[in-house]
Scaffold this active site. Structure first.
Site, PDB file in Angstrom:
ATOM      1  N   ARG A 163      76.952 -10.233  36.304  1.00  0.00           N
ATOM      2  CA  ARG A 163      78.206 -10.037  35.541  1.00  0.00           C
ATOM      3  C   ARG A 163      79.062 -11.316  35.559  1.00  0.00           C
ATOM      4  O   ARG A 163      80.295 -11.248  35.568  1.00  0.00           O
ATOM      5  CB  ARG A 163      79.020  -8.856  36.091  1.00  0.00           C
ATOM      6  CG  ARG A 163      78.279  -7.526  36.085  1.00  0.00           C
ATOM      7  CD  ARG A 163      78.066  -6.993  34.669  1.00  0.00           C
ATOM      8  NE  ARG A 163      77.602  -5.634  34.689  1.00  0.00           N
ATOM      9  CZ  ARG A 163      76.317  -5.267  34.778  1.00  0.00           C
ATOM     10  NH1 ARG A 163      75.358  -6.189  34.813  1.00  0.00           N
ATOM     11  NH2 ARG A 163      75.992  -3.994  34.777  1.00  0.00           N
ATOM     12  N   SER A 239      81.146   0.865  34.324  1.00  0.00           N
ATOM     13  CA  SER A 239      81.360   0.634  35.757  1.00  0.00           C
ATOM     14  C   SER A 239      82.703  -0.058  35.949  1.00  0.00           C
ATOM     15  O   SER A 239      82.939  -1.099  35.344  1.00  0.00           O
ATOM     16  CB  SER A 239      80.281  -0.279  36.325  1.00  0.00           C
ATOM     17  OG  SER A 239      79.009   0.257  36.113  1.00  0.00           O
ATOM     18  N   GLU A 334      84.941  -4.948  38.198  1.00  0.00           N
ATOM     19  CA  GLU A 334      84.207  -5.655  37.139  1.00  0.00           C
ATOM     20  C   GLU A 334      85.155  -5.781  35.940  1.00  0.00           C
ATOM     21  O   GLU A 334      85.104  -6.723  35.166  1.00  0.00           O
ATOM     22  CB  GLU A 334      82.966  -4.819  36.778  1.00  0.00           C
ATOM     23  CG  GLU A 334      82.130  -5.422  35.675  1.00  0.00           C
ATOM     24  CD  GLU A 334      80.985  -4.518  35.235  1.00  0.00           C
ATOM     25  OE1 GLU A 334      80.301  -3.931  36.088  1.00  0.00           O
ATOM     26  OE2 GLU A 334      80.777  -4.424  34.019  1.00  0.00           O
TER      27      GLU A 334
HETATM   28  N1  EPU Z   1      74.919   6.775  42.974  1.00  0.00           N
HETATM   29  C1  EPU Z   1      75.422   7.844  43.663  1.00  0.00           C
HETATM   30  N2  EPU Z   1      76.548   8.456  43.206  1.00  0.00           N
HETATM   31  C2  EPU Z   1      77.187   8.042  42.092  1.00  0.00           C
HETATM   32  C3  EPU Z   1      76.679   6.935  41.387  1.00  0.00           C
HETATM   33  C4  EPU Z   1      75.532   6.309  41.841  1.00  0.00           C
HETATM   34  O1  EPU Z   1      74.871   8.262  44.696  1.00  0.00           O
HETATM   35  O2  EPU Z   1      78.207   8.642  41.731  1.00  0.00           O
HETATM   36  C5  EPU Z   1      73.674   6.135  43.430  1.00  0.00           C
HETATM   37  C6  EPU Z   1      72.513   6.509  42.503  1.00  0.00           C
HETATM   38  O3  EPU Z   1      71.906   7.699  42.889  1.00  0.00           O
HETATM   39  C7  EPU Z   1      71.587   5.338  42.676  1.00  0.00           C
HETATM   40  C8  EPU Z   1      72.546   4.188  42.903  1.00  0.00           C
HETATM   41  O4  EPU Z   1      73.778   4.733  43.321  1.00  0.00           O
HETATM   42  O5  EPU Z   1      70.812   5.483  43.833  1.00  0.00           O
HETATM   43  C9  EPU Z   1      72.716   3.310  41.659  1.00  0.00           C
HETATM   44  O6  EPU Z   1      73.218   4.090  40.580  1.00  0.00           O
HETATM   45  P1  EPU Z   1      72.865   3.783  39.042  1.00  0.00           P
HETATM   46  O7  EPU Z   1      71.402   3.575  38.883  1.00  0.00           O
HETATM   47  O8  EPU Z   1      73.534   4.816  38.216  1.00  0.00           O
HETATM   48  O9  EPU Z   1      73.454   2.352  38.772  1.00  0.00           O
HETATM   49  P2  EPU Z   1      74.781   1.623  39.219  1.00  0.00           P
HETATM   50  O10 EPU Z   1      74.426   0.613  40.248  1.00  0.00           O
HETATM   51  O11 EPU Z   1      75.816   2.611  39.594  1.00  0.00           O
HETATM   52  C10 EPU Z   1      74.505  -0.307  37.476  1.00  0.00           C
HETATM   53  C11 EPU Z   1      75.384  -1.027  36.489  1.00  0.00           C
HETATM   54  C12 EPU Z   1      75.518  -0.216  35.215  1.00  0.00           C
HETATM   55  C13 EPU Z   1      74.146  -0.005  34.610  1.00  0.00           C
HETATM   56  C14 EPU Z   1      73.276   0.712  35.649  1.00  0.00           C
HETATM   57  C15 EPU Z   1      71.856   0.839  35.184  1.00  0.00           C
HETATM   58  C16 EPU Z   1      76.951  -2.358  37.760  1.00  0.00           C
HETATM   59  C17 EPU Z   1      78.344  -2.518  38.244  1.00  0.00           C
HETATM   60  N3  EPU Z   1      76.686  -1.256  37.071  1.00  0.00           N
HETATM   61  O12 EPU Z   1      75.201   0.888  37.851  1.00  0.00           O
HETATM   62  O13 EPU Z   1      76.272  -1.016  34.295  1.00  0.00           O
HETATM   63  O14 EPU Z   1      74.209   0.782  33.422  1.00  0.00           O
HETATM   64  O15 EPU Z   1      73.245  -0.040  36.887  1.00  0.00           O
HETATM   65  O16 EPU Z   1      71.268  -0.424  35.138  1.00  0.00           O
HETATM   66  O17 EPU Z   1      76.108  -3.226  38.022  1.00  0.00           O
HETATM   67  C18 EPU Z   1      78.462  -1.444  33.521  1.00  0.00           C
HETATM   68  O18 EPU Z   1      78.325  -2.581  33.984  1.00  0.00           O
HETATM   69  O19 EPU Z   1      79.523  -1.086  32.931  1.00  0.00           O
HETATM   70  C19 EPU Z   1      77.391  -0.479  33.679  1.00  0.00           C
HETATM   71  C20 EPU Z   1      77.500   0.779  33.265  1.00  0.00           C
END
Ligand code: EPU
Length: 341
Positions: A163, A239, A334
């Site tokens: 990012r 996010s 972010e």
């Molecule tokens: N998780 C939880 N509870 C929650 C949310 C997540 O336990 O409420 C756990 C999930 O189960 C998983 C882990 O956290 O084990 C990661 O969650 P997820 O795959 O949903 O991805 P994220 O890390 O929360 C990132 C990006 C998103 C992108 C997704 C998919 C960032 C800040 N966010 O989210 O990007 O869509 O991966 O690649 O890096 C954005 O930047 O606006 C955005 C939506």
């Protein structure tokens, strides 16, 4: 070029926060920006807003907001295996992705449905499901508001990170166009190994088929839809926080108390999902007045309608404090805050 005084930006930020700017200018190209340069526009406060998907307005913006409106796409190089596609900054990224997928051009399908303009994609190095803009952006064409010149930077020169990009520390640049390197069938390598993406594919999905790209696009849209609020229904900026990158020793310490904590290795360090920590801290589904934490993804703060930017920011500070207290880890937004708090 169209100019509007005292312009309401509510429709131009996905949080749906009411805020006005002194002037809103829709520009087409470098010639419009050169006119503004000669008028002295860049000597006073100004900013570029694409879809406003990563902004939180905490008050009116006392300055000029620029908005790119050109949406042309042209193929500038076409070889047996790949293409170089030049896209104007004003195009909606997902429209370009739909167009690429329908032509059988691979590379951007995992970025489907990210609310973002093409111009913002390299600035933020947007990413999802194992792909980041840096994997497909080859060159970025720019207007330099310091001297009115145009130039272009290669992907290496853009200094892409998580990012992050050079553009965050060089606000003098306005993105005009972005060159994407896309791959033709059957040379494209699909990226299906992020999280539950593979599980979301249709049962009859065939990786080797010419339709595989649209299968991936549909799966990504389905997963996003199940976790993230649609900006047209509930205000949010995706996010709100970045996933913190910490030393391995921090992860080892936390695993003693939270053996099921998810984390990913990033070189010598590790990334912990901020959404998981916020969830563990009990915030998921929290609501107070018009603001809250999305019930399906704790990393997303939402405006249920009528919230101010300051209310959202105040909630974000409380969340970050409670994560710091519980896990000893700092999480940082972010989302970029605009205006006084
Ligand atoms: N998780 C939880 N509870 C929650 C949310 C997540 O336990 O409420 C756990 C999930 O189960 C998983 C882990 O956290 O084990 C990661 O969650 P997820 O795959 O949903 O991805 P994220 O890390 O929360 C990132 C990006 C998103 C992108 C997704 C998919 C960032 C800040 N966010 O989210 O990007 O869509 O991966 O690649 O890096 C954005 O930047 O606006 C955005 C939506």
């Amino acid at each position: 070029m169209r100019r509007h005084d005292n312009f309401q930006l509510k429709e131009l930020n996905t949080f749906g926060i009411s805020a006005c700017c002194d002037q809103f200018i829709e520009f087409e190209n470098e010639s419009d920006l050169l006119t503004l340069y000669h008028e002295g526009t860049f000597r006073n406060p100004w900013m570029v807003v694409g879809c406003g998907a990563n902004l939180l307005f905490c008050g009116d913006y006392k300055g000029v907001v620029l908005h790119a409106v050109s949406k042309e796409v042209c193929v500038v190089e076409d070889s047996a295996e790949s293409l170089l596609v030049r896209v104007d900054a004003g195009m909606i990224l997902d429209d370009f992705i739909a167009f690429s997928v329908s032509n059988g051009w691979g590379g951007v399908e995992n970025l489907s449905a990210i609310p973002c303009s093409v111009g913002a994609a390299p600035v933020q190095n947007v990413g999802a499901y194992g792909v980041e803009a840096k994997n497909v952006v080859e060159r970025v064409h720019l207007f330099n508001t310091n001297d009115g010149s145009v130039c272009s930077l290669s992907a290496a020169e853009c200094a892409f990170g998580y990012r992050e990009s050079l553009f965050k520390s060089h606000p003098e640049y306005v993105v005009l166009r972005v060159d994407f390197r896309l791959t033709k069938y059957p040379f494209h390598r699909l990226r299906l190994d992020y999280g539950n993406l593979r599980a979301a594919l249709d049962a009859n999905f065939d990786e080797t088929s010419e339709n595989a790209l649209s299968g991936v696009r549909e799966a990504v849209c389905r997963v996003r839809d199940s976790k993230l609020p649609s900006p047209s229904k509930i205000g949010s900026a995706g996010s709100f926080f970045k996933n913190p990158v910490v030393e391995r020793s921090v992860v080892e310490r936390l695993l003693e108390s939270y053996p099921n904590m998810p984390y990913y290795e990033v070189g010598d360090q590790c990334k912990i999902p901020a959404g998981w920590m916020i969830d563990q801290a009990g915030w998921k589904g929290f609501r107070e007045g018009c603001v809250g934490v999305y019930e399906k993804q704790a990393l997303v703060l939402v405006n249920y309608g009528g919230a101010t930017g300051a209310e959202v920011w105040h909630l974000a500070l409380r969340i970050a404090d409670s994560v710091k207290e519980k896990f000893g880890v700092e999480i940082s937004p972010e989302v970029i805050r605009v205006g006084a708090y």
